[in-house]
Design a protein around this motif. Sequence first.
Motif, short mmCIF file in Angstrom:
data_model
loop_
_atom_site.label_atom_id
_atom_site.label_comp_id
_atom_site.label_asym_id
_atom_site.label_seq_id
_atom_site.Cartn_x
_atom_site.Cartn_y
_atom_site.Cartn_z
N TRP A 30 36.35 46.86 45.15
CA TRP A 30 36.06 45.57 45.84
C TRP A 30 36.05 43.93 45.93
CZ3 TRP A 30 31.41 46.54 50.21
CH2 TRP A 30 31.77 45.82 51.20
N GLU A 31 35.22 43.50 44.78
CA GLU A 31 34.78 42.09 44.85
C GLU A 31 35.53 41.24 43.26
OE1 GLU A 31 33.13 40.76 46.30
OE2 GLU A 31 32.33 42.10 47.20
N LEU A 32 36.95 42.64 42.90
CA LEU A 32 37.67 42.14 41.74
C LEU A 32 39.56 42.02 42.15
CD1 LEU A 32 35.94 43.34 38.67
CD2 LEU A 32 36.00 40.62 39.01
N TRP A 33 39.15 43.33 43.03
CA TRP A 33 40.83 43.44 43.16
C TRP A 33 41.15 43.82 44.84
CZ3 TRP A 33 38.23 46.17 39.69
CH2 TRP A 33 39.10 45.75 37.79
N LEU A 34 40.37 44.45 45.12
CA LEU A 34 40.80 44.86 46.81
C LEU A 34 40.34 43.97 47.90
CD1 LEU A 34 39.29 48.40 46.65
CD2 LEU A 34 41.89 47.79 46.34
N ALA A 35 39.70 42.84 47.79
CA ALA A 35 39.36 42.09 48.90
C ALA A 35 38.72 40.95 48.32
CB ALA A 35 38.08 42.80 50.05
N PRO A 36 38.71 40.02 47.59
CA PRO A 36 37.29 39.64 46.61
C PRO A 36 37.42 38.34 47.49
CG PRO A 36 39.67 38.99 45.71
CD PRO A 36 40.44 40.36 46.59
N THR A 37 35.79 37.60 46.88
CA THR A 37 35.51 36.51 47.47
C THR A 37 35.02 35.52 46.54
OG1 THR A 37 33.31 37.50 47.62
CG2 THR A 37 34.31 38.24 49.95
N GLY A 38 36.39 35.27 46.68
CA GLY A 38 35.73 33.50 45.70
C GLY A 38 36.16 34.24 44.33
N SER A 39 35.08 33.60 43.16
CA SER A 39 35.92 33.62 41.91
C SER A 39 35.26 34.98 41.52
CB SER A 39 34.89 32.55 41.05
OG SER A 39 33.58 33.38 41.67
N GLY A 40 34.93 36.22 42.11
CA GLY A 40 34.52 37.23 41.73
C GLY A 40 32.93 37.54 41.39
N MET A 41 32.11 36.55 41.64
CA MET A 41 30.82 36.29 40.82
C MET A 41 30.08 37.27 41.66
SD MET A 41 30.26 34.61 38.44
CE MET A 41 28.76 34.37 38.08
N LEU A 42 30.26 37.58 42.45
CA LEU A 42 29.78 39.21 43.71
C LEU A 42 29.86 40.62 42.88
CD1 LEU A 42 30.62 38.19 47.76
CD2 LEU A 42 28.71 38.20 45.89
N ALA A 43 30.92 40.45 41.77
CA ALA A 43 30.63 41.80 41.71
C ALA A 43 29.76 41.99 40.67
CB ALA A 43 32.28 41.61 39.81
N LEU A 44 29.19 40.44 39.93
CA LEU A 44 27.36 41.29 39.84
C LEU A 44 26.92 42.57 39.94
CD1 LEU A 44 27.42 37.77 37.75
CD2 LEU A 44 27.85 39.44 36.29
N LYS A 45 26.94 41.55 41.85
CA LYS A 45 25.64 42.74 42.11
C LYS A 45 25.53 44.29 41.39
CE LYS A 45 29.07 44.26 45.39
NZ LYS A 45 29.01 43.96 47.26
N VAL A 46 27.08 44.61 40.99
CA VAL A 46 26.68 46.07 40.66
C VAL A 46 26.04 46.37 39.12
CG1 VAL A 46 29.00 46.61 41.72
CG2 VAL A 46 28.83 46.20 39.01
N LEU A 47 25.36 45.21 38.68
CA LEU A 47 24.64 45.23 37.31
C LEU A 47 23.53 45.95 37.48
CD1 LEU A 47 25.69 41.71 35.46
CD2 LEU A 47 26.69 44.03 34.89
N PRO A 48 22.58 45.63 38.69
CA PRO A 48 21.55 46.30 39.10
C PRO A 48 21.84 47.87 39.11
CG PRO A 48 21.36 44.09 40.06
CD PRO A 48 23.01 44.72 39.64
N LEU A 49 23.06 48.44 39.44
CA LEU A 49 23.30 49.47 39.97
C LEU A 49 23.73 50.38 38.13
CD1 LEU A 49 25.23 49.52 43.43
CD2 LEU A 49 23.32 50.52 42.68
N THR A 50 23.47 49.53 37.23
CA THR A 50 23.85 50.71 35.88
C THR A 50 22.09 50.99 35.29
OG1 THR A 50 24.00 48.35 33.98
CG2 THR A 50 25.95 49.20 35.75
#
Length: 123
Positions: A30-50
């Motif tokens: 979602w945040e890196l390819w499909l519908a990114p919102t800016g620089s892709g920093m929102l992709a970091l939201k998945v880190l706590p899920l790991t």
Amino acid sequence: MHSELSPAVAWSQRVAVAALLGLIALGLAWELWLAPTGSGMLALKVLPLTIPLAGLLKRRLYTYRWVSLVIWLYFIEGVVRASGDGGLSARLALAEIALCLVLFTACTVHVHWRVRRHPEGTA
């Protein structure tokens, strides 16, 4: 160490791990390819899920309990973005909501069946 798993416990573990991996993949895509919102920093939201992945795989009851609480933060994000975004982003938010509900259900079923089977060792 672990006695034979009941079908409900084994099922709930597989579903919980699959839903968690689905949320991680969805968040990254979602945040890196499909519908990114800016620089892709929102992709970091998945880190706590790991963080809980190892605990779910090892069937740590504590992990299932706290994941069933923390997942509501991602559910809330999905609700906010589903109602505020449009197009593909709104549909991705609906997928996030669905995965959160699946993960919550799998975690609560897992805890319920484990506590029901061995209530003395679950405190």
